[in-house]
Design an enzyme around this catalytic site. Structure first.
Site, PDB file in Angstrom:
ATOM      1  N   HIS A  93      34.850  23.742  11.072  1.00 43.55           N
ATOM      2  CA  HIS A  93      33.923  23.022  10.188  1.00 43.55           C
ATOM      3  C   HIS A  93      33.782  23.697   8.825  1.00 43.55           C
ATOM      4  O   HIS A  93      33.250  23.092   7.902  1.00 43.55           O
ATOM      5  CB  HIS A  93      32.567  22.786  10.875  1.00 43.55           C
ATOM      6  CG  HIS A  93      31.671  23.981  10.948  1.00 43.55           C
ATOM      7  ND1 HIS A  93      31.676  24.860  12.000  1.00 43.55           N
ATOM      8  CD2 HIS A  93      30.734  24.439  10.108  1.00 43.55           C
ATOM      9  CE1 HIS A  93      30.775  25.800  11.797  1.00 43.55           C
ATOM     10  NE2 HIS A  93      30.181  25.572  10.643  1.00 43.55           N
ATOM     11  N   ASP A 152      36.479  24.116  17.365  1.00 40.43           N
ATOM     12  CA  ASP A 152      36.030  24.488  16.014  1.00 40.43           C
ATOM     13  C   ASP A 152      36.745  25.751  15.523  1.00 40.43           C
ATOM     14  O   ASP A 152      36.165  26.833  15.512  1.00 40.43           O
ATOM     15  CB  ASP A 152      34.504  24.689  16.052  1.00 40.43           C
ATOM     16  CG  ASP A 152      33.878  24.703  14.676  1.00 40.43           C
ATOM     17  OD1 ASP A 152      34.577  24.369  13.697  1.00 40.43           O
ATOM     18  OD2 ASP A 152      32.676  25.044  14.581  1.00 40.43           O
ATOM     19  N   SER A 256      28.804  31.008  10.061  1.00 40.31           N
ATOM     20  CA  SER A 256      29.891  30.264  10.687  1.00 40.31           C
ATOM     21  C   SER A 256      31.261  30.804  10.345  1.00 40.31           C
ATOM     22  O   SER A 256      31.516  31.212   9.211  1.00 40.31           O
ATOM     23  CB  SER A 256      29.839  28.799  10.259  1.00 40.31           C
ATOM     24  OG  SER A 256      28.918  28.123  11.044  1.00 40.31           O
TER      25      SER A 256
HETATM   26  N1  ARG Z   1      26.863  25.970  11.651  1.00 41.74           N
HETATM   27  C1  ARG Z   1      26.350  27.186  11.093  1.00 41.74           C
HETATM   28  C2  ARG Z   1      27.160  27.573   9.863  1.00 41.74           C
HETATM   29  O1  ARG Z   1      27.857  26.741   9.344  1.00 41.74           O
HETATM   30  C3  ARG Z   1      26.258  28.279  12.110  1.00 41.74           C
HETATM   31  C4  ARG Z   1      25.057  28.101  12.962  1.00 41.74           C
HETATM   32  C5  ARG Z   1      24.926  29.104  14.021  1.00 41.74           C
HETATM   33  N2  ARG Z   1      23.665  28.844  14.628  1.00 41.74           N
HETATM   34  C6  ARG Z   1      23.149  29.580  15.610  1.00 41.74           C
HETATM   35  N3  ARG Z   1      21.959  29.287  16.051  1.00 41.74           N
HETATM   36  N4  ARG Z   1      23.808  30.587  16.098  1.00 41.74           N
HETATM   37  O2  ARG Z   1      27.009  28.635   9.301  1.00 41.74           O
END
Ligand code: ARG
Length: 441
Positions: A93, A152, A256
């Site tokens: 992503h 992902d 992420s």
């Molecule tokens: N989707 C998030 C990002 O793009 C990461 C989220 C991780 N969340 C968690 N509760 N560990 O950075």
């Protein structure tokens, strides 16, 4: 202020915001003590929960930043992991443009390696040890699903190598590749309760507070089924996902694509990539792309031009199984609602079990009441009280809510129901809750 917005939180799953509100109640109830602990610490800085870390301690960590937003500090949007001199792994992503439905342009991604500090506009240029390189191509996992965040993973191929001989700080490497956790060793390394480390420049508060200096924290691997329940409404968690958290410790937006690592035989190996979560450090597990799953591991290896798993000549170091965190806390139940009809009552209970938890095994109810019947005492006719007891078994009705249904109740009789929860590790609720019930007149 610009700074707060400089990193648009990358939602790995578009439903995230919409479902957050809906789920908050149910999940918070289930997370119990973990939620309380996380909330209590909301003001403390965290990745969430850890501390600053030197790049030499995590030399495989890189920052992905968008040069159209100015500097690394303003443009950092994801983390990444060095696989070789010219390849970096990240989350799918992080390279996927949800609106356009395709890949982000390579010109919107630069890879910053060899530093734990994101330079802002007023700061001097980086020294020679720090590498800030362009991306020449992007390989997104062919099965990446933007709706569920399954598969992902992505690999960036760099325009120039990050190292020839690794740049060092005080003789210690500041840029170095990390080995992928092979499927053959994943058993103990990613077993329930195993201790892993996650690092990144992501949100430290769950409220868009982004640090300039790299942070790391420890998390423990979740029970896959318990995590699947937490994400039930989002389609559950797949074999390509691994869940982990600890009280008040989690990754968050901006982390992420970054590394989730284990220590095996004294060296760090890559067990996961930060993927998604419902909120951060709130008792709901953070979800990571599972590197030891064949679909992820073989994609990363082939896209990075690494030899396939099991073909490496030096024998893999013997895994040192991380001692699983024992689930020692007993669950607690709370009567959320009781509804009685003219014949019976239904009692809804929410059960919470502190992390690490093996999951709630069962919830039982003991129904006690007294009936009177004719008897003789000292030869005289009188009425005696007879104590009655019946055990009821609750059924899980969703999330952390259990329902107990009584049998037909007798008019005018007062019943006492004691609720006891028990977890899979055998811990039994110590002070069971009791409620009084009587059928509706
Ligand atoms: N989707 C998030 C990002 O793009 C990461 C989220 C991780 N969340 C968690 N509760 N560990 O950075």
């Amino acid at each position: 202020m610009l700074r707060a917005r400089r990193r648009r939180s990358l939602a790995a799953r578009p439903w995230r915001g919409a479902l957050l509100a809906l789920l908050a109640g149910a999940l918070a109830a289930g997370a119990g003590p973990a939620v309380a602990a996380a909330d209590a610490g909301r003001a403390t800085p965290r990745i969430i929960g850890g501390g600053d870390v030197a790049i030499t301690a995590v030399p495989y960590q890189v920052a992905l930043w968008n040069p159209t937003r100015g500097t690394p500090l303003e443009g950092q949007f994801c983390g990444g992991v060095v696989l070789s001199a010219t390849t970096v792994a990240t989350a799918g992503h992080c390279v996927h443009d949800a609106e356009a439905g395709g890949l982000r342009p390579t010109t919107s991604i630069r890879v910053l390696a060899g530093t734990s500090h994101l330079r802002g506009a007023s700061e001097p240029a980086y020294g020679p040890g720090v590498r800030d390189v362009a991306v020449s191509s992007i390989a997104l996992h062919p099965s990446y699903d933007p709706t569920t965040a399954d598969f992902d993973a992505a690999v960036l191929t760099l325009a120039e190598p990050l190292y020839a001989g690794s740049p060092a700080i005080d003789g210690v490497a500041a840029i170095a590749p990390i080995e992928l956790l092979p499927a053959s060793q994943s058993g103990s390394v990613t077993a329930y309760g195993a201790l892993l480390q996650v690092s990144g420049w992501g949100d430290t508060s769950g409220g868009s507070t982004y640090p300039a200096d790299l942070r790391a924290t420890n998390v423990r691997v979740a029970d896959q089924q318990v995590c699947g329940l937490q994400y039930l409404l989002q389609g559950g968690v797949t074999d390509r996902m691994l869940c982990a958290t600890a009280n008040g410790q989690d990754s968050c937006g901006g982390d992420s694509g970054g590394p989730l690592t284990a220590t095996v035989g004294g060296t760090r190996v890559l067990a996961g990539l930060v993927s998604f979560g419902l909120g951060c450090a709130n008792g709901v597990y953070g979800v990571y792309t599972r590197v030891a799953s064949t679909a992820i591991g073989s994609f990363l290896r082939s896209a990075a031009g690494l030899p396939a798993a099991g073909t490496s000549t030096p024998p893999a170091p013997a895994p040192t199984p991380a001692a699983p965190a024992p689930d020692v806390a007993a669950p607690t139940s709370r009567v959320a609602r009781r509804t009685c009809t003219r014949v019976r009552c239904t009692v809804r209970v929410t059960v919470s079990d502190a992390l690490p938890t093996a999951g709630v095994a069962r919830v039982t109810g003991t129904l006690q009441w007294t009936t009177r019947r004719a008897c003789r005492r000292d030869g005289r006719r009188t009425t005696c009280a007879v104590r009655r007891k019946r055990t009821l078994r609750a059924s899980l009705v969703g999330g952390t809510t259990w329902a107990l249904r009584t049998p037909r109740l007798t008019k005018g009789v007062r019943y006492r129901l004691t609720v006891t929860a028990r977890d899979r590790a055998g811990n039994v609720e110590r002070r069971p809750r009791a409620v009084t019930l009587r059928r509706r007149a």
